[in-house]
Write an enzyme that holds these catalytic residues in place. Structure first.
Site, PDB file in Angstrom:
ATOM      1  NE  ARG A 121      27.428   9.319   7.211  1.00 32.10           N
ATOM      2  CZ  ARG A 121      27.398   8.359   8.092  1.00 32.10           C
ATOM      3  NH1 ARG A 121      28.005   7.219   7.853  1.00 32.10           N
ATOM      4  NH2 ARG A 121      26.773   8.527   9.238  1.00 32.10           N
ATOM      5  NE  ARG A 139      27.124   3.421   6.267  1.00 28.74           N
ATOM      6  CZ  ARG A 139      27.261   3.778   7.540  1.00 28.74           C
ATOM      7  NH1 ARG A 139      26.490   3.262   8.463  1.00 28.74           N
ATOM      8  NH2 ARG A 139      28.175   4.650   7.909  1.00 28.74           N
TER       9      ARG A 139
HETATM   10  C1  LIG Z   1      33.367   5.364  14.393  1.00 25.22           C
HETATM   11  C2  LIG Z   1      32.190   4.666  13.764  1.00 25.22           C
HETATM   12  C3  LIG Z   1      30.906   5.152  13.983  1.00 25.22           C
HETATM   13  C4  LIG Z   1      29.811   4.509  13.387  1.00 25.22           C
HETATM   14  N1  LIG Z   1      28.545   4.966  13.658  1.00 25.22           N
HETATM   15  C5  LIG Z   1      27.481   4.272  13.152  1.00 25.22           C
HETATM   16  C6  LIG Z   1      26.154   4.645  13.516  1.00 25.22           C
HETATM   17  O1  LIG Z   1      25.931   5.559  14.298  1.00 25.22           O
HETATM   18  N2  LIG Z   1      25.131   3.937  12.966  1.00 25.22           N
HETATM   19  C7  LIG Z   1      25.321   2.898  12.099  1.00 25.22           C
HETATM   20  O2  LIG Z   1      24.339   2.281  11.633  1.00 25.22           O
HETATM   21  N3  LIG Z   1      26.581   2.515  11.774  1.00 25.22           N
HETATM   22  C8  LIG Z   1      27.645   3.175  12.283  1.00 25.22           C
HETATM   23  N4  LIG Z   1      28.909   2.778  11.956  1.00 25.22           N
HETATM   24  C9  LIG Z   1      29.067   1.567  11.128  1.00 25.22           C
HETATM   25  C10 LIG Z   1      28.730   0.337  11.963  1.00 25.22           C
HETATM   26  O3  LIG Z   1      29.221   0.528  13.268  1.00 25.22           O
HETATM   27  C11 LIG Z   1      29.338  -0.909  11.392  1.00 25.22           C
HETATM   28  O4  LIG Z   1      29.069  -1.013  10.023  1.00 25.22           O
HETATM   29  C12 LIG Z   1      28.767  -2.156  12.064  1.00 25.22           C
HETATM   30  O5  LIG Z   1      28.881  -2.024  13.454  1.00 25.22           O
HETATM   31  C13 LIG Z   1      29.497  -3.369  11.568  1.00 25.22           C
HETATM   32  O6  LIG Z   1      29.226  -4.455  12.413  1.00 25.22           O
HETATM   33  P1  LIG Z   1      29.948  -5.834  12.096  1.00 25.22           P
HETATM   34  O7  LIG Z   1      29.523  -6.775  13.158  1.00 25.22           O
HETATM   35  O8  LIG Z   1      29.733  -6.171  10.681  1.00 25.22           O
HETATM   36  O9  LIG Z   1      31.502  -5.498  12.261  1.00 25.22           O
HETATM   37  P2  LIG Z   1      32.331  -5.203  13.569  1.00 25.22           P
HETATM   38  O10 LIG Z   1      31.478  -4.640  14.636  1.00 25.22           O
HETATM   39  O11 LIG Z   1      33.504  -4.420  13.166  1.00 25.22           O
HETATM   40  O12 LIG Z   1      32.796  -6.654  14.045  1.00 25.22           O
HETATM   41  C14 LIG Z   1      33.707  -7.415  13.265  1.00 25.22           C
HETATM   42  C15 LIG Z   1      34.181  -8.602  14.076  1.00 25.22           C
HETATM   43  O13 LIG Z   1      34.915  -9.485  13.244  1.00 25.22           O
HETATM   44  C16 LIG Z   1      36.092  -9.900  13.912  1.00 25.22           C
HETATM   45  N5  LIG Z   1      37.046 -10.342  12.887  1.00 25.22           N
HETATM   46  C17 LIG Z   1      37.522  -9.668  11.810  1.00 25.22           C
HETATM   47  N6  LIG Z   1      38.335 -10.451  11.092  1.00 25.22           N
HETATM   48  C18 LIG Z   1      38.380 -11.648  11.730  1.00 25.22           C
HETATM   49  C19 LIG Z   1      39.046 -12.879  11.496  1.00 25.22           C
HETATM   50  N7  LIG Z   1      39.877 -13.070  10.446  1.00 25.22           N
HETATM   51  N8  LIG Z   1      38.872 -13.898  12.371  1.00 25.22           N
HETATM   52  C20 LIG Z   1      38.066 -13.748  13.465  1.00 25.22           C
HETATM   53  N9  LIG Z   1      37.409 -12.606  13.725  1.00 25.22           N
HETATM   54  C21 LIG Z   1      37.555 -11.584  12.863  1.00 25.22           C
HETATM   55  C22 LIG Z   1      36.500  -8.681  14.715  1.00 25.22           C
HETATM   56  O14 LIG Z   1      37.392  -9.035  15.758  1.00 25.22           O
HETATM   57  C23 LIG Z   1      35.122  -8.240  15.220  1.00 25.22           C
HETATM   58  O15 LIG Z   1      34.795  -9.016  16.347  1.00 25.22           O
HETATM   59  C24 LIG Z   1      30.018   3.392  12.550  1.00 25.22           C
HETATM   60  C25 LIG Z   1      31.307   2.908  12.336  1.00 25.22           C
HETATM   61  C26 LIG Z   1      32.388   3.529  12.937  1.00 25.22           C
HETATM   62  C27 LIG Z   1      33.753   2.991  12.696  1.00 25.22           C
END
Ligand SMILES: Cc1cc2nc3c(=O)[nH]c(=O)nc-3n(C[C@H](O)[C@H](O)[C@H](O)COP(=O)(O)OP(=O)(O)OC[C@H]3O[C@@H](n4cnc5c(N)ncnc54)[C@H](O)[C@@H]3O)c2cc1C
Length: 495
Positions: A275, A371
């Site tokens: 990317r 990544r």
């Molecule tokens: C459009 C898009 C497409 C993608 N496609 C892919 C893909 O095909 N394959 C892949 O591997 N990755 C993909 N990614 C990346 C991947 O989706 C993310 O890196 C991954 O899902 C992150 O998961 P996470 O649980 O760390 O964060 P998230 O799923 O974003 O969850 C974060 C959580 O933290 C909570 N939170 C944040 N701050 C606070 C706070 N202060 N107090 C309480 N709660 C809080 C939020 O409410 C949420 O519940 C994509 C990302 C996007 C945006």
């Protein structure tokens, strides 16, 4: 309030840890709904080598290291790849239904930087939604897990250099303290720091800011991945609609405003280069042709394939007036993923006692300086599993201490313009191409905002949103200033 384990974040990184912990009481704080997570938006899939053959595993490791410009941690990358299969099996057991062919074998697709078809997907191009739907049902059956929605963690509660819990603002914006033997930060991405992003706008890097305020270590924040193919016309909406790399994986290509393919000028791997390379090539092509976007050409893939393989993308583009079968789709790179984050070891432990970090907010070292596509969902489960194992097998001591409440009541009505200005300067000066003098300018503006924010403190979610945005933005800029070589997503020109 007290519990054995508090998890901040209800995306894949948080929920997977909660589901894997068997022997402790767990509370999950999530500031927004299940569908307002980066996980829910994931389209392309999850990279996982399901064969145990060492050659195949080595190829996934090599692809990850090459994409990461060899800046990766070799040990963390080996763990990511070799523990993929067992964690995919866990997801299947939790009810995640990956797409299969007519013989019942799991389908696998290709994305940029991958030398093999090893990306599992679900619902065609709705992998994240399928995962979140399954996990949300599963979590509701776990008696040791309580989810408190619409609660925003504001600070870690520190007893010297040990974390003993978390302060949070609940649904009614009342400040609470939860004491816990272990705290897992899983707060997702930093897209809200930029004007245009594929992330939900609330993604203000809260975990990074929580760690910084507690003097914890973060790492590699300058490595911001810009996804090459976000839909161009949606720009007035801030949250840009993503067109998955899997569309290029299935054969779509990029053309400039003169309808000419251009990737061969920049990289032998053409549209399936990693990317960072594709985004930088698009920007160069836009400069050279004086245009505001380039185009994705998927017309030759045919209606039947496009609708069956990419139902979400096809219908979202139709809603915006574009038919993938007859139209070129205008696209541009936008902020997409935070590669750096809270520094962790192989078990997800951070620099602060009793604090773990998982998912996009963490920096495990697997992504290097860029990544590899679809490795992030995998990172959430592989490292999440390690964290759960470590917590389950340790004694968790809950210590309650007095938490002095500061008298914060200053009202400041300039939060919105402040956040807007930070997002605009990040977009302008800390984007795909960076110049040292502009980075200095960005730093000074952000520092002025942080200074003002320290004078107008109050316990509201809006205050913490802008404070976290500014804190995270400063970490990105300072990282970019310190790293004076172009590597991976960090591309610098001029003085
Ligand atoms: C459009 C898009 C497409 C993608 N496609 C892919 C893909 O095909 N394959 C892949 O591997 N990755 C993909 N990614 C990346 C991947 O989706 C993310 O890196 C991954 O899902 C992150 O998961 P996470 O649980 O760390 O964060 P998230 O799923 O974003 O969850 C974060 C959580 O933290 C909570 N939170 C944040 N701050 C606070 C706070 N202060 N107090 C309480 N709660 C809080 C939020 O409410 C949420 O519940 C994509 C990302 C996007 C945006």
């Amino acid at each position: 309030m007290k519990t054995d384990v508090v998890i901040i974040g209800g995306g894949l990184a948080g929920l997977y840890v909660a589901l894997q912990i068997k022997n402790k009481q767990v509370v999950v704080l999530a500031k927004a709904g299940y569908d307002t997570t980066n996980t829910y938006l994931a389209q392309g899939g999850i990279a996982a080598e399901m064969s145990t053959d060492q050659d195949s595993l080595d190829k996934h490791i090599l692809d990850t290291l090459k994409a990461g410009a060899w800046h990766n941690s070799a040990k963390a990358t080996a763990q990511l790849v070799s523990e993929a299969k067992e964690n995919i099996i866990n997801l299947i057991d939790f009810g995640v239904n990956f797409d299969k062919d007519n013989s019942g074998n799991i389908n696998r697709t290709l994305e940029g930087g991958h030398s093999e078809r090893r990306i599992l997907h679900a619902g065609g191009d709705a992998t994240g939604k399928v995962i979140m739907d399954a996990l949300r049902v599963k979590i509701s059956t776990k008696e040791n897990v309580t989810v408190i929605p619409h609660s925003m963690a504001t600070d870690l509660v520190m007893d010297g250099d040990t974390c003993v819990g978390v302060q949070f603002l609940d649904k009614e914006e009342k400040l609470n303290t939860i004491f816990a033997g272990a705290t897992v930060i899983a707060t997702g991405g930093v897209g809200g720091v930029y004007n245009h992003t594929t992330n939900p706008k609330w993604a203000s890097g809260d975990g990074i800011a929580l760690m910084k305020r507690a003097n914890g270590k973060v790492k590699d924040m300058e490595f911001i991945q810009f996804h090459p193919t976000a839909f161009f016309d949606s720009f007035d909406q801030n949250q840009a609609f993503l067109i998955s790399e899997a569309v290029r994986g299935e054969g779509a290509y990029l053309v400039n405003s003169n309808s000419q393919r251009f990737m061969s000028k920049y990289d032998d791997r053409l549209e399936l280069a990693p990317r960072d390379k594709v985004s930088q090539s698009i920007i160069k092509e836009m400069y050279n042709t004086w245009s505001d976007c380039v185009f994705l050409d998927a017309r030759h893939l045919g209606r039947e394939k496009l609708i069956s393989r990419f139902p979400t993308i096809y219908s979202k583009l139709s809603e915006r007036g574009y038919d993938m079968v007859t139209d070129l789709i205008p696209i541009i790179p936008v902020q997409h993923y935070s590669i750096g984050g809270i520094k962790t070891n192989l078990k997800g432990e951070t620099s602060i006692n009793n604090v773990f970090a998982n998912g996009e907010c963490s920096s495990t070292g697997v992504h290097g300086a860029n990544r590899l596509a679809s490795n992030s969902l995998l990172e959430c489960v592989v490292f999440g599993n390690k964290i759960a194992e470590k917590i389950d097998n340790s004694e968790t001591m809950i210590k309650e201490i007095d938490v002095p409440k500061q008298d914060w009541s200053n009202l400041n009505l300039t939060y919105k313009p402040t956040i807007k200005e930070i997002q605009e300067i990040m977009e302008k000066y800390v984007g795909v191409v960076r110049k040292p003098n502009e980075l200095q300018m960005a730093k000074s503006i952000i520092e002025t905002h942080l200074d003002n924010l320290s004078k107008y403190t109050n316990y509201t979610k809006n205050y913490y949103r802008v404070l976290n945005t500014a804190t995270t933005a400063l970490e990105i800029v300072e990282g970019a200033i310190k790293r004076d070589e172009s590597i991976g997503c960090h591309y610098i020109i001029g003085d």
